[in-house]
Design a protein around this motif. Structure first.
Motif, PDB file in Angstrom:
ATOM      1  N   ASN A 241      -0.709   2.203  -4.970  1.00 53.38           N
ATOM      2  CA  ASN A 241      -0.718   0.957  -4.920  1.00 53.38           C
ATOM      3  C   ASN A 241      -1.015  -0.049  -6.037  1.00 53.38           C
ATOM      4  O   ASN A 241      -0.273  -0.960  -6.697  1.00 53.38           O
ATOM      5  CB  ASN A 241      -1.005   0.125  -3.813  1.00 53.38           C
ATOM      6  CG  ASN A 241      -0.713   0.347  -2.456  1.00 53.38           C
ATOM      7  OD1 ASN A 241       0.536   0.721  -2.303  1.00 53.38           O
ATOM      8  ND2 ASN A 241      -1.317   0.356  -1.314  1.00 53.38           N
ATOM      9  N   ILE A 244       1.580   1.123  -8.796  1.00 52.86           N
ATOM     10  CA  ILE A 244       2.939   0.458  -8.430  1.00 52.86           C
ATOM     11  C   ILE A 244       2.847  -1.242  -9.126  1.00 52.86           C
ATOM     12  O   ILE A 244       3.616  -1.600  -9.756  1.00 52.86           O
ATOM     13  CB  ILE A 244       3.181   0.366  -7.066  1.00 52.86           C
ATOM     14  CG1 ILE A 244       3.647   1.816  -6.634  1.00 52.86           C
ATOM     15  CG2 ILE A 244       4.362  -0.422  -6.721  1.00 52.86           C
ATOM     16  CD1 ILE A 244       3.489   2.007  -5.010  1.00 52.86           C
ATOM     17  N   ARG A 267       8.125   3.210 -11.715  1.00 53.40           N
ATOM     18  CA  ARG A 267       7.826   2.237 -10.605  1.00 53.40           C
ATOM     19  C   ARG A 267       8.238   2.764  -9.259  1.00 53.40           C
ATOM     20  O   ARG A 267       7.676   2.988  -8.288  1.00 53.40           O
ATOM     21  CB  ARG A 267       7.949   0.723 -10.691  1.00 53.40           C
ATOM     22  CG  ARG A 267       7.413   0.025  -9.722  1.00 53.40           C
ATOM     23  CD  ARG A 267       7.879  -1.557  -9.786  1.00 53.40           C
ATOM     24  NE  ARG A 267       9.265  -1.633  -9.795  1.00 53.40           N
ATOM     25  CZ  ARG A 267       9.792  -2.868  -9.984  1.00 53.40           C
ATOM     26  NH1 ARG A 267       9.068  -3.902 -10.329  1.00 53.40           N
ATOM     27  NH2 ARG A 267      11.182  -2.966  -9.946  1.00 53.40           N
ATOM     28  N   SER A 268       9.567   3.242  -9.172  1.00 56.54           N
ATOM     29  CA  SER A 268      10.085   3.784  -8.001  1.00 56.54           C
ATOM     30  C   SER A 268       9.552   4.953  -7.519  1.00 56.54           C
ATOM     31  O   SER A 268       9.543   5.504  -6.243  1.00 56.54           O
ATOM     32  CB  SER A 268      11.694   4.137  -8.264  1.00 56.54           C
ATOM     33  OG  SER A 268      12.191   2.663  -8.585  1.00 56.54           O
ATOM     34  N   TYR A 270       6.487   6.403  -8.277  1.00 52.29           N
ATOM     35  CA  TYR A 270       5.310   5.946  -7.542  1.00 52.29           C
ATOM     36  C   TYR A 270       5.292   5.525  -6.158  1.00 52.29           C
ATOM     37  O   TYR A 270       4.600   5.593  -5.312  1.00 52.29           O
ATOM     38  CB  TYR A 270       4.330   5.065  -8.462  1.00 52.29           C
ATOM     39  CG  TYR A 270       3.889   5.953  -9.655  1.00 52.29           C
ATOM     40  CD1 TYR A 270       2.839   6.939  -9.537  1.00 52.29           C
ATOM     41  CD2 TYR A 270       4.259   5.617 -10.802  1.00 52.29           C
ATOM     42  CE1 TYR A 270       2.515   7.996 -10.471  1.00 52.29           C
ATOM     43  CE2 TYR A 270       3.742   6.264 -11.918  1.00 52.29           C
ATOM     44  CZ  TYR A 270       3.168   7.494 -11.902  1.00 52.29           C
ATOM     45  OH  TYR A 270       2.385   8.206 -13.017  1.00 52.29           O
ATOM     46  N   THR A 271       6.451   4.588  -5.944  1.00 54.37           N
ATOM     47  CA  THR A 271       6.511   4.040  -4.514  1.00 54.37           C
ATOM     48  C   THR A 271       6.950   5.173  -3.485  1.00 54.37           C
ATOM     49  O   THR A 271       6.731   5.222  -2.481  1.00 54.37           O
ATOM     50  CB  THR A 271       7.731   3.170  -4.609  1.00 54.37           C
ATOM     51  OG1 THR A 271       7.364   1.878  -5.413  1.00 54.37           O
ATOM     52  CG2 THR A 271       8.074   2.424  -3.476  1.00 54.37           C
ATOM     53  N   ARG A 275       4.599   6.685  -0.165  1.00 59.44           N
ATOM     54  CA  ARG A 275       5.365   7.215   0.898  1.00 59.44           C
ATOM     55  C   ARG A 275       4.986   8.494   1.204  1.00 59.44           C
ATOM     56  O   ARG A 275       4.679   8.707   2.778  1.00 59.44           O
ATOM     57  CB  ARG A 275       6.676   7.014   0.892  1.00 59.44           C
ATOM     58  CG  ARG A 275       7.264   5.478   0.813  1.00 59.44           C
ATOM     59  CD  ARG A 275       7.198   4.734   2.116  1.00 59.44           C
ATOM     60  NE  ARG A 275       8.104   5.175   3.082  1.00 59.44           N
ATOM     61  CZ  ARG A 275       9.517   4.905   3.250  1.00 59.44           C
ATOM     62  NH1 ARG A 275       9.792   3.878   2.512  1.00 59.44           N
ATOM     63  NH2 ARG A 275      10.298   5.470   4.151  1.00 59.44           N
ATOM     64  N   GLY A 281       6.418   0.627   1.237  1.00 53.74           N
ATOM     65  CA  GLY A 281       7.111   0.519   0.058  1.00 53.74           C
ATOM     66  C   GLY A 281       8.646   0.747   0.181  1.00 53.74           C
ATOM     67  O   GLY A 281       8.858   2.033   0.920  1.00 53.74           O
ATOM     68  N   GLU A 282       9.618   0.457  -0.177  1.00 51.81           N
ATOM     69  CA  GLU A 282      11.183   0.528  -0.232  1.00 51.81           C
ATOM     70  C   GLU A 282      11.392   1.548  -1.127  1.00 51.81           C
ATOM     71  O   GLU A 282      11.273   1.203  -2.173  1.00 51.81           O
ATOM     72  CB  GLU A 282      11.741  -0.809  -0.115  1.00 51.81           C
ATOM     73  CG  GLU A 282      13.187  -0.535   0.168  1.00 51.81           C
ATOM     74  CD  GLU A 282      14.146  -1.706   0.037  1.00 51.81           C
ATOM     75  OE1 GLU A 282      15.404  -1.965  -0.108  1.00 51.81           O
ATOM     76  OE2 GLU A 282      13.246  -2.985   0.155  1.00 51.81           O
TER      77      GLU A 282
END
Length: 322
Positions: A241, A244, A267-268, A270-271, A275, A281-282
């Motif tokens: 987190n 991100i 960033r995507s 690490y999101t 998960r 996170g989406e």
């Protein structure tokens, strides 16, 4: 023309190794012109020509900017409190900056060491920040490229050019122009240095000389807490987190530039990784690439399979040298 060199040591809760980091600076064949250590107030430093800045913040970007604002060097070399320089680091790197006026950024290769300082040739794969780079990273020959070439920027980003702040040297002016953003960084000090150099422009140089001794130990922030499996999972979600958040800052810093897409891809990624550890996170399909695809697909697995993957990462982190 001889340049001035400042070595900045960022210290946070790994004080047991700090004397070794300082010893490696004092053993340099060419002494830096200035050494700045950003530390907690209770940490005592040995006597000598060291400038101390007290800061107990866990945010590494704030420590960096406090030091860089005080620095008088043309070039700043960073050293984490648990790493070490080899004796010719300052000499070799400073000569490159003195001989190549357009040079903005240097990344040197790394040798991995245990907590006791023993060099190792191989480290098991475990999830860390960043996950796409092996800890003992190196190039086989010198690589120089123009930072304005986004293809080359991307190629070497994924190859490890932004890994480990202790292997990075950068012109001070490149950081001063984006200090507002660097100051907001919580964890990924190495990544923000690479993106800052790219926005500044000029040349980047990757060198095969192993001038940094990178210590792999239980205190590595990028590995999480290893006391128990549950502690590991919880700490990795917290860490991711923070990462991100940092990449959101880098995305904002690079907004409108050719480098924005790479920061947002990371960033995507690490999101998706969060998960896998049961974080929130989406997931995003935008700018999906080969490096991100692996973690995106893992994030879609059933909880039981994700737990199996995470447990393997945990076991590898417990025994990284076996």
């Amino acid at each position: 023309m001889r340049i001035k060199v400042t070595v900045v040591v960022t210290c946070y809760r790994r004080w047991i190794y700090l004397p070794l980091a300082i010893k490696s600076i004092r053993a340099q064949s060419r002494q830096p012109d200035e050494v700045i250590i950003v530390k907690s107030p209770e940490v005592r430093l040995p006597e000598g020509s060291i400038k101390a800045i007290d800061d107990d913040s866990p945010h590494v970007g704030r420590k960096i900017i406090k030091a860089v604002e005080e620095a008088t060097g043309d070039v700043v070399m960073f050293l984490d409190d648990d790493d070490e320089f080899t004796m010719n680091k300052v000499s070799i790197v400073s000569k490159f900056f003195e001989n190549i006026n357009e040079l903005t950024y240097i990344h040197n290769s790394i040798s991995c060491i245990t907590s006791s300082g023993v060099e190792v040739q191989k480290v098991r794969h475990f999830f860390k920040i960043p996950p796409y780079v092996k800890p003992c990273t190196q190039v086989n020959q010198q690589v120089m490229f123009n930072l304005s070439n986004d293809g080359e920027f991307s190629r070497w980003l994924w190859a490890g050019a932004a890994f480990n702040a202790s292997s990075i040297s950068i012109r001070r002016e490149a950081l001063m122009s984006v200090k507002h953003y660097v100051n907001q960084i919580s964890v990924v000090s190495d990544a923000i240095l690479y993106y800052s150099a790219a926005l500044n422009g000029g040349l980047a140089l990757l060198i095969p000389e192993k001038l940094t001794r990178y210590r792999v130990h239980e205190g590595n922030v990028s590995r999480g807490q290893l006391t128990t499996f549950n502690d590991y999972v919880e700490s990795m979600v917290t860490l991711l987190n923070r990462v991100i958040h940092d990449y959101a800052v880098i995305c904002e810093m690079t907004k409108g530039s050719r480098f924005e897409k790479y920061a947002c891809v990371e960033r995507s990624m690490y999101t998706a990784a969060a998960r896998i550890f049961n974080g929130q996170g989406e997931l995003s399909l935008s700018n999906l690439n080969a490096y991100m695809l692996k973690y995106y697909l893992m994030a879609l697995l059933p909880r039981r399979l994700k737990n199996m993957i995470v447990r393997r990462w945990y076991e590898a982190s417990l025994n990284p040298f076996t």
